[in-house]
Design a protein around this motif. Sequence first.
Motif, PDB file in Angstrom:
ATOM      1  N   THR A   1       0.006   9.079   6.290  1.00 56.81           N
ATOM      2  CA  THR A   1       1.329   9.073   6.418  1.00 56.81           C
ATOM      3  C   THR A   1       1.892   7.750   6.209  1.00 56.81           C
ATOM      4  OG1 THR A   1       1.665   9.233   8.941  1.00 56.81           O
ATOM      5  CG2 THR A   1       1.745  11.274   7.825  1.00 56.81           C
ATOM      6  N   VAL A   2       2.922   7.500   5.735  1.00 62.01           N
ATOM      7  CA  VAL A   2       3.541   6.354   5.514  1.00 62.01           C
ATOM      8  C   VAL A   2       4.215   5.530   6.963  1.00 62.01           C
ATOM      9  CG1 VAL A   2       5.462   4.724   4.711  1.00 62.01           C
ATOM     10  CG2 VAL A   2       4.079   6.623   3.412  1.00 62.01           C
TER      11      VAL A   2
ATOM     12  N   ALA B   1       7.200  -9.252  -0.239  1.00 64.16           N
ATOM     13  CA  ALA B   1       5.846  -8.779  -1.054  1.00 64.16           C
ATOM     14  C   ALA B   1       6.134  -7.326  -1.216  1.00 64.16           C
ATOM     15  CB  ALA B   1       4.908  -9.257  -0.509  1.00 64.16           C
ATOM     16  N   LEU B   2       5.378  -6.593  -1.896  1.00 64.86           N
ATOM     17  CA  LEU B   2       5.519  -4.890  -1.965  1.00 64.86           C
ATOM     18  C   LEU B   2       3.910  -4.596  -1.673  1.00 64.86           C
ATOM     19  CD1 LEU B   2       7.895  -4.338  -4.921  1.00 64.86           C
ATOM     20  CD2 LEU B   2       8.183  -4.065  -2.591  1.00 64.86           C
ATOM     21  N   LEU B   3       3.675  -3.577  -1.211  1.00 61.27           N
ATOM     22  CA  LEU B   3       2.321  -2.925  -1.057  1.00 61.27           C
ATOM     23  C   LEU B   3       2.709  -1.420  -1.218  1.00 61.27           C
ATOM     24  CD1 LEU B   3      -0.334  -3.781   0.192  1.00 61.27           C
ATOM     25  CD2 LEU B   3       0.270  -3.059   2.331  1.00 61.27           C
ATOM     26  N   GLN B   4       1.714  -0.748  -1.853  1.00 61.06           N
ATOM     27  CA  GLN B   4       1.694   0.895  -2.166  1.00 61.06           C
ATOM     28  C   GLN B   4       0.761   1.352  -1.278  1.00 61.06           C
ATOM     29  OE1 GLN B   4       0.561   2.318  -5.840  1.00 61.06           O
ATOM     30  NE2 GLN B   4       1.607   3.981  -5.652  1.00 61.06           N
ATOM     31  N   VAL B   5       1.344   2.380  -0.571  1.00 63.84           N
ATOM     32  CA  VAL B   5       0.064   3.306   0.302  1.00 63.84           C
ATOM     33  C   VAL B   5       0.400   4.656  -0.221  1.00 63.84           C
ATOM     34  CG1 VAL B   5      -0.297   4.217   2.739  1.00 63.84           C
ATOM     35  CG2 VAL B   5       0.535   1.888   2.374  1.00 63.84           C
ATOM     36  N   GLU B   6      -1.057   5.270  -0.874  1.00 67.56           N
ATOM     37  CA  GLU B   6      -1.170   6.450  -1.257  1.00 67.56           C
ATOM     38  C   GLU B   6      -1.235   7.337  -0.248  1.00 67.56           C
ATOM     39  OE1 GLU B   6      -3.940   6.733  -4.076  1.00 67.56           O
ATOM     40  OE2 GLU B   6      -3.317   5.504  -5.399  1.00 67.56           O
TER      41      GLU B   6
ATOM     42  N   GLY C   1      12.653   3.182  -0.380  1.00 72.00           N
ATOM     43  CA  GLY C   1      12.942   4.608  -1.068  1.00 72.00           C
ATOM     44  C   GLY C   1      12.080   5.598  -0.301  1.00 72.00           C
ATOM     45  N   ARG C   2      12.651   6.560   0.269  1.00 74.42           N
ATOM     46  CA  ARG C   2      12.084   7.728   1.321  1.00 74.42           C
ATOM     47  C   ARG C   2      10.968   8.211   0.213  1.00 74.42           C
ATOM     48  NH1 ARG C   2      13.154   9.612   5.913  1.00 74.42           N
ATOM     49  NH2 ARG C   2      12.393  11.952   6.348  1.00 74.42           N
ATOM     50  N   GLY C   3       9.849   8.436   0.760  1.00 78.75           N
ATOM     51  CA  GLY C   3       8.604   9.206   0.133  1.00 78.75           C
ATOM     52  C   GLY C   3       8.045   8.602  -1.215  1.00 78.75           C
ATOM     53  N   SER C   4       8.487   7.113  -1.345  1.00 78.63           N
ATOM     54  CA  SER C   4       7.821   6.613  -2.323  1.00 78.63           C
ATOM     55  C   SER C   4       6.437   6.061  -2.179  1.00 78.63           C
ATOM     56  CB  SER C   4       8.760   5.195  -2.956  1.00 78.63           C
ATOM     57  OG  SER C   4       8.900   4.270  -1.829  1.00 78.63           O
ATOM     58  N   GLY C   5       6.078   5.709  -0.882  1.00 84.70           N
ATOM     59  CA  GLY C   5       4.929   5.081  -0.535  1.00 84.70           C
ATOM     60  C   GLY C   5       4.845   3.588  -0.862  1.00 84.70           C
ATOM     61  N   VAL C   6       6.160   2.974  -1.221  1.00 85.78           N
ATOM     62  CA  VAL C   6       6.029   1.516  -1.376  1.00 85.78           C
ATOM     63  C   VAL C   6       6.565   1.024  -0.122  1.00 85.78           C
ATOM     64  CG1 VAL C   6       6.976  -0.095  -2.996  1.00 85.78           C
ATOM     65  CG2 VAL C   6       6.064   1.978  -4.101  1.00 85.78           C
ATOM     66  N   LEU C   7       5.764  -0.099   0.409  1.00 87.58           N
ATOM     67  CA  LEU C   7       6.362  -0.823   1.554  1.00 87.58           C
ATOM     68  C   LEU C   7       6.643  -2.151   1.217  1.00 87.58           C
ATOM     69  CD1 LEU C   7       3.361   0.251   3.969  1.00 87.58           C
ATOM     70  CD2 LEU C   7       5.531   1.467   3.435  1.00 87.58           C
ATOM     71  N   GLU C   8       8.051  -2.590   1.668  1.00 87.75           N
ATOM     72  CA  GLU C   8       8.404  -3.782   1.181  1.00 87.75           C
ATOM     73  C   GLU C   8       8.100  -4.496   2.681  1.00 87.75           C
ATOM     74  OE1 GLU C   8      12.665  -6.404   0.585  1.00 87.75           O
ATOM     75  OE2 GLU C   8      12.564  -3.960   0.495  1.00 87.75           O
TER      76      GLU C   8
END
Length: 747
Positions: free
Chosen positions: A99-100, A73-78, A253-260
Motif C-alpha cells: 500500500t502507498v 522529486a517524483l517516485l512511483q510505487v506500484e 493524486g489519490r490512488g496514483s501511486g506517485v509520491l512527491e
Amino acid sequence: MNRPPPHTPVNEPPRVGHPPAAPVEDDGDTIHIGELIGTVLQYKWLIAAVTALALCGGIFAAFTATPIYRSDALLQVEEKGKSLSALQDVQAIMSDNVTVSAELEILRSRMILGRVVDRLGLEIFARPAYPPVFGDAFARRHGGSELAGARFGMERYAWGGERIRIESLEVPPSRIGQGMTLLTGQNGMYTLRDRDSRILVTGRVGEPATGSDIQIFISELHARPGTEFIVGRRSRGAAIDALRGQFEVRERGRGSGVLELALRGPDRASLTTVLDEIMNAYVRQNVEHRSAEAENTLVFLESQLPLLKSQLDAAEAAYNNYRQTRGSVDLTMETRSVLGSIVEVDNDIIRLQQQREELRQRYTAEHPRMVALDAQIRRLSTRRNQLEGQVSELPDTQQTALRLRRDVEVSTALYTSLLHSAQQLRVARAGTVGDARIIDSAVVSRGPVAPSQQRILLISVLLGLMAGLGLVFLIRALRVVVEDPETIEKHLGLPVYATIPHSKAEEAISRQSRRGRISGELLAITRPTDDAVESLRSLRTTIHFALLDSSRGSLLITGPSQGVGKSFISKNLGVVLAQSGKTVVLVDADLRKGHMHREFSISREGGVTEYIAGTIELPRIIRATPQDGLKVVTTGQIPPNPSELLMHERFTSLLDTLSGMFDIVIVDAPPILAVSDAAIIARNLGGATLLVARAGRHPIQEIEQSVKRLSQAGVNVKGVIFNDLDVNRQRYRYGYRGYVYRYGYRS
C-alpha cells in the motif's frame, strides 16, 4: 420633505428664565464609530510612527531572515497484490499487498533516513562563525568566489565566501552535540578548540589529525587566516530527526501511486544530493526486500526437495515390487479416473499444507488467510474421504495397486512442481526488480520559497497598525479627560458659554513668537475670519447676558492650571469687544508668570506692581495697543509677594477706577488650582468669572475642584469657556453637531 429639528450651537447663550434641557444619557456600552474614527485621526501621527517603526523592524527581519530553499522529486510505487511474476505456483505463499500509505511511512522511517545520514555524514555539522544579528545576511549577499574582507574590525568572523568540508569527525560520547571552535591558520593549518579555548587538535587540510580522543579529517578549508568555524558531531538520532523535520512526502493524486518528495533547507547546494540519496536508499531497500523474499522462499523449497525426492523413490520402489510379486496389474478405466481424482486432491492438499506452514511463521491461526487455508484443506479432505470410499469397493488387488500408483504420481507431480519453482526462483533472485522507480530526480528551486519578504513587510505593517491603534486606545483609556463640553454641563451644571476650536493659525503665530521671528501679532486682527475668532464673537454676545446681574462690567478669566489658553482668550476677546465699539482694558494680573507684555510687544515695567507700590500714576500704566478701543495694563516687575500685593487696597481701587473708565475690564488671572491669586482678584473685582477648560487636558474632577475652590472664596463661576476643541474629531464623533459653521465673504 421632512427637515431635522433645528440645532442650537454650543456657542448660543443660555436662555434666561428657562432651565437648560436635561442632557441625553449616553449608554456606556454603546460604541460610537464616529468617536473611534475621530480618535484615530487625532492620533494619526502616533499611529503612523508606530507603523513606520514596525515596518523598519519588518525590513530588518526580511534582510536578516535565512532563506529556505526547496528541492522536489517524483517516485512511483506500484501497488501489487502478487509476488514475483515467475512464481505462479507459489503465488499465495508470497502474496503481500503493498500500500502507498505503508510506503510513505517507510520513506519517513529511521531505516531509510538513517542510511542517508550514515552515507552523507550528516551527523557532522560545520559552519562559519558569522557576526551576530546581521553577519549571516551580509555573508549571503557576498557574490563571487573571492573571500569578503572583514568589516568593522571583526577579523575572526566570516563575512562571505568561506567554505569547509569535513570528511570524518570522531569525538568521545561526552562531546556529542557540543560545538567546538576551529581557527584557521597559515598554509592550510588549523586549530580545534573547546568552549574553554583549550587546544584539542592541531592539523593540516588534507591530512588526518588526532588528539584528545578526537579524530578529524578536513578535505577542504577556504577562509582567511584567523577565521573561526563552529564544528561538531551530533547523535545519529538527532541527525535523523533534523532530516525528518526538513523532509516531506505525499501522494500526488489519490490512488496514483506517485509520491512527491520535497526537502527544505538553507543549504541550496546540498538539497538535491540529500533528496536523491533518500530516493536511492528507498529503491535499494525495496529491491533488497524483494530479493530477500525470493531467497527465503528458495531456501524453503530447497529444504523440501530432498524429502520429496526420497518419498518419490520409495513410492516407485514399492509400486515396482508389488508389480513384480503380483505380476502385471491393469487398472480399469473407472479405477484410473478415481486415481486421477485422488492424485489431484492429494497434490492440492500438500500445496495448501506447505502454504500453511509458510504462513504459520508470520501469522497466527486466527488470521483470515490461515482460516481460509484451513477451510480449503477441510473441503479437500472431505473430498478425499469420498474418493477413498469409492476405492474401498474395488478388489484388494486393485486397491493396493491404485494406492501405490497414487503415491508415485502424487510424489512425482509435487517434486516436479517444486523443482520447477526452485529453478524459477534462482533465475528471479538474480534479476529482482523492486516495486519503486524514480520518475524525476531532485531539482532545487531557483529562489527561496520562505520566508516571503512581501509577506513579512505586509505582516509588519498590519502589526504596526494594530499596535498603533492599541496604543492609542490604551492612552485614551488611561486619560480620563474631558473631550466634550456637554460633559461639563452634565456633571457640573455649568453652562458652556463658548467652544473655541483649535486654530492652526494661532499655533503658527505662537511657534514663530517663541522663535523670535514675530511679536505683537494677534489672531483676531491678522486672521479675523478664523474659526476661533468667530467663536469669540459668539462669546462676545454671551458675555452681555453674563454681565446682566453684575454690578460692574468686569470679567475675570482663569483656569484650573497653566497652559489652558486663558491669555489667548483674554487678548483676542478684548480685540473682538473693542471691534464692536466697546472700550476695553486688559489687565495682566498674573504677577508670577504674566506674559501679556510680549503679546503686545511692550515692556513689562510700569504696570500693576509699580502702581500698587505708588511709584507710578494710573495714566502711565494704561498702554495703547494696535486695536482702537483696547488698552492693556502689564504686570510690572515680578514681586516677591504677589498674593499680598493683590490684597492691597490700591489694587482694588485700580480695578474700581478702570471699571469707571472703560466699558469692560478683562482681568487675566493666574490658575486657580496653582495659587489663590485668582480667588483674591475675583472677590475684589465684583464682575463675572469665567473658567477656561482645555479639551483633552483636564479630568472632570479637576474642573470641579476649580469651581469648588472659587466657591469657597465666595466667587460664583458664571460659566466655562471650552478651548482648543478638535473640530475634526468632533465631526466624526457627533456628525453635524461637530461642525463649526463657517460663513464669510469671498472675493
